[in-house]
Design a protein around this motif. Sequence first.
Motif, PDB file in Angstrom:
ATOM      1  N   ASP A 106      15.269 -37.197 -55.387  1.00 37.88           N
ATOM      2  CA  ASP A 106      16.305 -37.835 -56.199  1.00 37.88           C
ATOM      3  C   ASP A 106      17.692 -37.308 -55.810  1.00 37.88           C
ATOM      4  OD1 ASP A 106      15.681 -35.320 -57.259  1.00 37.88           O
ATOM      5  OD2 ASP A 106      16.624 -35.848 -59.154  1.00 37.88           O
ATOM      6  N   GLU A 107      18.731 -38.181 -56.014  1.00 37.67           N
ATOM      7  CA  GLU A 107      20.093 -37.810 -55.621  1.00 37.67           C
ATOM      8  C   GLU A 107      20.747 -36.974 -56.707  1.00 37.67           C
ATOM      9  OE1 GLU A 107      22.482 -41.045 -54.266  1.00 37.67           O
ATOM     10  OE2 GLU A 107      20.905 -41.762 -52.905  1.00 37.67           O
ATOM     11  N   THR A 108      21.612 -36.046 -56.262  1.00 34.51           N
ATOM     12  CA  THR A 108      22.358 -35.190 -57.193  1.00 34.51           C
ATOM     13  C   THR A 108      23.788 -35.059 -56.702  1.00 34.51           C
ATOM     14  OG1 THR A 108      21.954 -33.137 -55.999  1.00 34.51           O
ATOM     15  CG2 THR A 108      20.269 -33.806 -57.590  1.00 34.51           C
ATOM     16  N   SER A 109      24.703 -34.569 -57.552  1.00 32.20           N
ATOM     17  CA  SER A 109      26.094 -34.400 -57.112  1.00 32.20           C
ATOM     18  C   SER A 109      26.198 -33.294 -56.065  1.00 32.20           C
ATOM     19  CB  SER A 109      26.996 -34.091 -58.309  1.00 32.20           C
ATOM     20  OG  SER A 109      26.606 -32.869 -58.892  1.00 32.20           O
ATOM     21  N   ARG A 110      25.349 -32.286 -56.101  1.00 30.35           N
ATOM     22  CA  ARG A 110      25.392 -31.238 -55.078  1.00 30.35           C
ATOM     23  C   ARG A 110      24.826 -31.734 -53.751  1.00 30.35           C
ATOM     24  NH1 ARG A 110      25.756 -25.872 -53.880  1.00 30.35           N
ATOM     25  NH2 ARG A 110      26.465 -25.282 -55.943  1.00 30.35           N
ATOM     26  N   GLY A 111      23.824 -32.544 -53.833  1.00 35.94           N
ATOM     27  CA  GLY A 111      23.219 -33.038 -52.610  1.00 35.94           C
ATOM     28  C   GLY A 111      22.685 -31.907 -51.756  1.00 35.94           C
ATOM     29  N   THR A 112      23.064 -31.901 -50.464  1.00 39.40           N
ATOM     30  CA  THR A 112      22.537 -30.871 -49.564  1.00 39.40           C
ATOM     31  C   THR A 112      23.521 -29.719 -49.373  1.00 39.40           C
ATOM     32  OG1 THR A 112      23.407 -32.087 -47.656  1.00 39.40           O
ATOM     33  CG2 THR A 112      21.108 -32.513 -48.284  1.00 39.40           C
ATOM     34  N   GLY A 113      24.639 -29.729 -50.112  1.00 35.40           N
ATOM     35  CA  GLY A 113      25.634 -28.661 -49.957  1.00 35.40           C
ATOM     36  C   GLY A 113      25.143 -27.354 -50.546  1.00 35.40           C
ATOM     37  N   GLY A 114      25.335 -26.280 -49.816  1.00 34.74           N
ATOM     38  CA  GLY A 114      24.947 -24.957 -50.316  1.00 34.74           C
ATOM     39  C   GLY A 114      25.634 -23.880 -49.504  1.00 34.74           C
ATOM     40  N   HIS A 115      25.278 -22.666 -49.742  1.00 34.70           N
ATOM     41  CA  HIS A 115      25.768 -21.535 -48.934  1.00 34.70           C
ATOM     42  C   HIS A 115      27.285 -21.503 -48.846  1.00 34.70           C
ATOM     43  CE1 HIS A 115      21.559 -21.059 -47.905  1.00 34.70           C
ATOM     44  NE2 HIS A 115      21.550 -22.352 -47.641  1.00 34.70           N
ATOM     45  N   GLY A 116      27.943 -21.639 -50.006  1.00 39.53           N
ATOM     46  CA  GLY A 116      29.409 -21.558 -50.036  1.00 39.53           C
ATOM     47  C   GLY A 116      30.104 -22.898 -50.016  1.00 39.53           C
ATOM     48  N   SER A 117      29.361 -24.004 -50.127  1.00 37.99           N
ATOM     49  CA  SER A 117      29.977 -25.333 -50.019  1.00 37.99           C
ATOM     50  C   SER A 117      30.977 -25.585 -51.145  1.00 37.99           C
ATOM     51  CB  SER A 117      28.909 -26.423 -50.051  1.00 37.99           C
ATOM     52  OG  SER A 117      28.269 -26.453 -51.314  1.00 37.99           O
ATOM     53  N   SER A 118      30.848 -24.883 -52.279  1.00 37.72           N
ATOM     54  CA  SER A 118      31.781 -25.108 -53.391  1.00 37.72           C
ATOM     55  C   SER A 118      33.044 -24.273 -53.228  1.00 37.72           C
ATOM     56  CB  SER A 118      31.104 -24.798 -54.728  1.00 37.72           C
ATOM     57  OG  SER A 118      30.828 -23.419 -54.830  1.00 37.72           O
ATOM     58  N   GLY A 119      33.108 -23.407 -52.215  1.00 37.62           N
ATOM     59  CA  GLY A 119      34.318 -22.651 -51.896  1.00 37.62           C
ATOM     60  C   GLY A 119      34.619 -21.564 -52.901  1.00 37.62           C
ATOM     61  N   GLY A 120      35.866 -21.014 -52.803  1.00 36.86           N
ATOM     62  CA  GLY A 120      36.316 -20.060 -53.815  1.00 36.86           C
ATOM     63  C   GLY A 120      36.109 -18.603 -53.480  1.00 36.86           C
ATOM     64  N   HIS A 121      35.548 -18.294 -52.322  1.00 40.18           N
ATOM     65  CA  HIS A 121      35.369 -16.872 -52.005  1.00 40.18           C
ATOM     66  C   HIS A 121      35.890 -16.524 -50.614  1.00 40.18           C
ATOM     67  CE1 HIS A 121      32.027 -18.484 -49.834  1.00 40.18           C
ATOM     68  NE2 HIS A 121      31.402 -18.827 -50.938  1.00 40.18           N
ATOM     69  N   ALA A 122      36.827 -17.344 -50.105  1.00 40.07           N
ATOM     70  CA  ALA A 122      37.343 -17.083 -48.761  1.00 40.07           C
ATOM     71  C   ALA A 122      37.960 -15.692 -48.668  1.00 40.07           C
ATOM     72  CB  ALA A 122      38.371 -18.144 -48.382  1.00 40.07           C
ATOM     73  N   SER A 123      38.633 -15.236 -49.743  1.00 37.25           N
ATOM     74  CA  SER A 123      39.310 -13.935 -49.679  1.00 37.25           C
ATOM     75  C   SER A 123      38.312 -12.794 -49.545  1.00 37.25           C
ATOM     76  CB  SER A 123      40.176 -13.731 -50.917  1.00 37.25           C
ATOM     77  OG  SER A 123      39.352 -13.712 -52.065  1.00 37.25           O
ATOM     78  N   LEU A 124      37.066 -13.005 -49.940  1.00 32.76           N
ATOM     79  CA  LEU A 124      36.066 -11.939 -49.839  1.00 32.76           C
ATOM     80  C   LEU A 124      35.557 -11.770 -48.419  1.00 32.76           C
ATOM     81  CD1 LEU A 124      33.884 -12.606 -53.016  1.00 32.76           C
ATOM     82  CD2 LEU A 124      35.636 -10.873 -52.700  1.00 32.76           C
ATOM     83  N   VAL A 125      35.656 -12.828 -47.631  1.00 30.35           N
ATOM     84  CA  VAL A 125      35.066 -12.762 -46.287  1.00 30.35           C
ATOM     85  C   VAL A 125      36.114 -12.780 -45.176  1.00 30.35           C
ATOM     86  CG1 VAL A 125      32.897 -13.784 -46.982  1.00 30.35           C
ATOM     87  CG2 VAL A 125      34.746 -15.266 -46.239  1.00 30.35           C
ATOM     88  N   ASP A 126      37.409 -13.021 -45.528  1.00 33.00           N
ATOM     89  CA  ASP A 126      38.446 -13.097 -44.508  1.00 33.00           C
ATOM     90  C   ASP A 126      38.858 -11.690 -44.101  1.00 33.00           C
ATOM     91  OD1 ASP A 126      41.674 -14.825 -44.275  1.00 33.00           O
ATOM     92  OD2 ASP A 126      40.606 -13.483 -42.895  1.00 33.00           O
ATOM     93  N   PRO A 127      38.575 -11.259 -42.845  1.00 37.38           N
ATOM     94  CA  PRO A 127      38.894  -9.896 -42.427  1.00 37.38           C
ATOM     95  C   PRO A 127      40.394  -9.626 -42.354  1.00 37.38           C
ATOM     96  CG  PRO A 127      38.122 -11.187 -40.559  1.00 37.38           C
ATOM     97  CD  PRO A 127      37.950 -12.039 -41.785  1.00 37.38           C
ATOM     98  N   ARG A 128      41.218 -10.703 -42.329  1.00 38.87           N
ATOM     99  CA  ARG A 128      42.682 -10.501 -42.243  1.00 38.87           C
ATOM    100  C   ARG A 128      43.291 -10.241 -43.615  1.00 38.87           C
ATOM    101  NH1 ARG A 128      43.413 -16.142 -39.630  1.00 38.87           N
ATOM    102  NH2 ARG A 128      41.842 -16.370 -41.238  1.00 38.87           N
ATOM    103  N   ARG A 129      42.461 -10.350 -44.651  1.00 36.49           N
ATOM    104  CA  ARG A 129      42.971 -10.160 -46.008  1.00 36.49           C
ATOM    105  C   ARG A 129      43.591  -8.776 -46.153  1.00 36.49           C
ATOM    106  NH1 ARG A 129      39.616  -8.715 -51.143  1.00 36.49           N
ATOM    107  NH2 ARG A 129      41.103  -9.171 -52.784  1.00 36.49           N
ATOM    108  N   GLU A 130      44.740  -8.733 -46.822  1.00 39.61           N
ATOM    109  CA  GLU A 130      45.392  -7.435 -47.046  1.00 39.61           C
ATOM    110  C   GLU A 130      45.232  -7.012 -48.490  1.00 39.61           C
ATOM    111  OE1 GLU A 130      48.874  -7.924 -43.693  1.00 39.61           O
ATOM    112  OE2 GLU A 130      49.402  -7.515 -45.780  1.00 39.61           O
ATOM    113  N   GLY A 131      45.341  -5.727 -48.762  1.00 36.81           N
ATOM    114  CA  GLY A 131      45.294  -5.197 -50.125  1.00 36.81           C
ATOM    115  C   GLY A 131      43.904  -4.962 -50.539  1.00 36.81           C
TER     116      GLY A 131
END
Length: 161
Positions: free
Chosen positions: A136-161
Motif C-alpha cells: 500500500d502507498e504511504t506519504s513516506r514511500g521509500t524514503g528513509g535514512h535521513g530523507s526527512s533532513g534536519g541533521h546536516a549540521s551533525l554530519v558536516d565536518p566543516r561545521r564550526e563550534g
Amino acid sequence: MAVDAQVETVAFRRLDPSVPPPLRAHDSDAGVDLCSTVDTVLAPGARELVPTGIAVALPVGTVGLIHPRSGLATRVGLSIVNAPGTVDAGYRGEIKVCLINLDPSEPITIHRGDRIAQLLVQRVELPEFVEVDTLDETSRGTGGHGSSGGHASLVDPRREG
Ligand SMILES: O=c1ccn([C@H]2C[C@H](O)[C@@H](COP(=O)(O)OP(=O)(O)OP(=O)(O)O)O2)c(=O)[nH]1
Ligand SMILES: [Mg+2]
C-alpha cells in the motif's frame, strides 16, 4: 499459537544457587536486574559474553529484552553489544549478556554478583508474513535514512563550534 491473556508471573531457575534472583530495585521499575556470575575485567573496547546464572520460561507472546543499565553506561561506559538482547519465549538456556567496554582508556572490573544489565518483559506480535506483489502507498514511500533532513549540521565536518 495460544497467547497467555495476562502475564503476572515468569518462572525462572537459578543455575547458580548463589546468584540473586531477578529483582526490581523499585516495585514499578520496568526491568529486573541481572547479575554476573563471574569476576572479569573488560579492557577498553573489549567485549565478553557474561553468564547471569538465570534461565526463564517466558510466556508465549512475550519477549525478554536485555538492556544496559544507564548508571554503568554513564559512569564507566559499560554497554551491551546487541542492545537490547532478545530472549525468545521458548529459550530455556542460561541468559548471557554480551557486555562491551566503550570507554576509550579505562578498563572495567566486574565482580561476581554485580548487577550488569536489566531484563524487560514485553508483549510481542507473532504474525504470519504474507508475500504480496504490491504494498500500500504511504506519504513516506521509500524514503528513509535521513530523507526527512534536519541533521546536516551533525554530519558536516566543516561545521564550526
Ligand atoms: O543477549 C542475549 C541475546 C540472546 N540470548 C539467548 C536467548 C535467545 O532466545 C537466544 C537466541 O538469541 P538471538 O536470536 O538474538 O541470537 P541468534 O544469533 O539469532 O541465535 P539463534 O540462531 O540461536 O536464534 O540466545 C541471550 O541469552 N542473551
Ligand atoms: Mg535468532
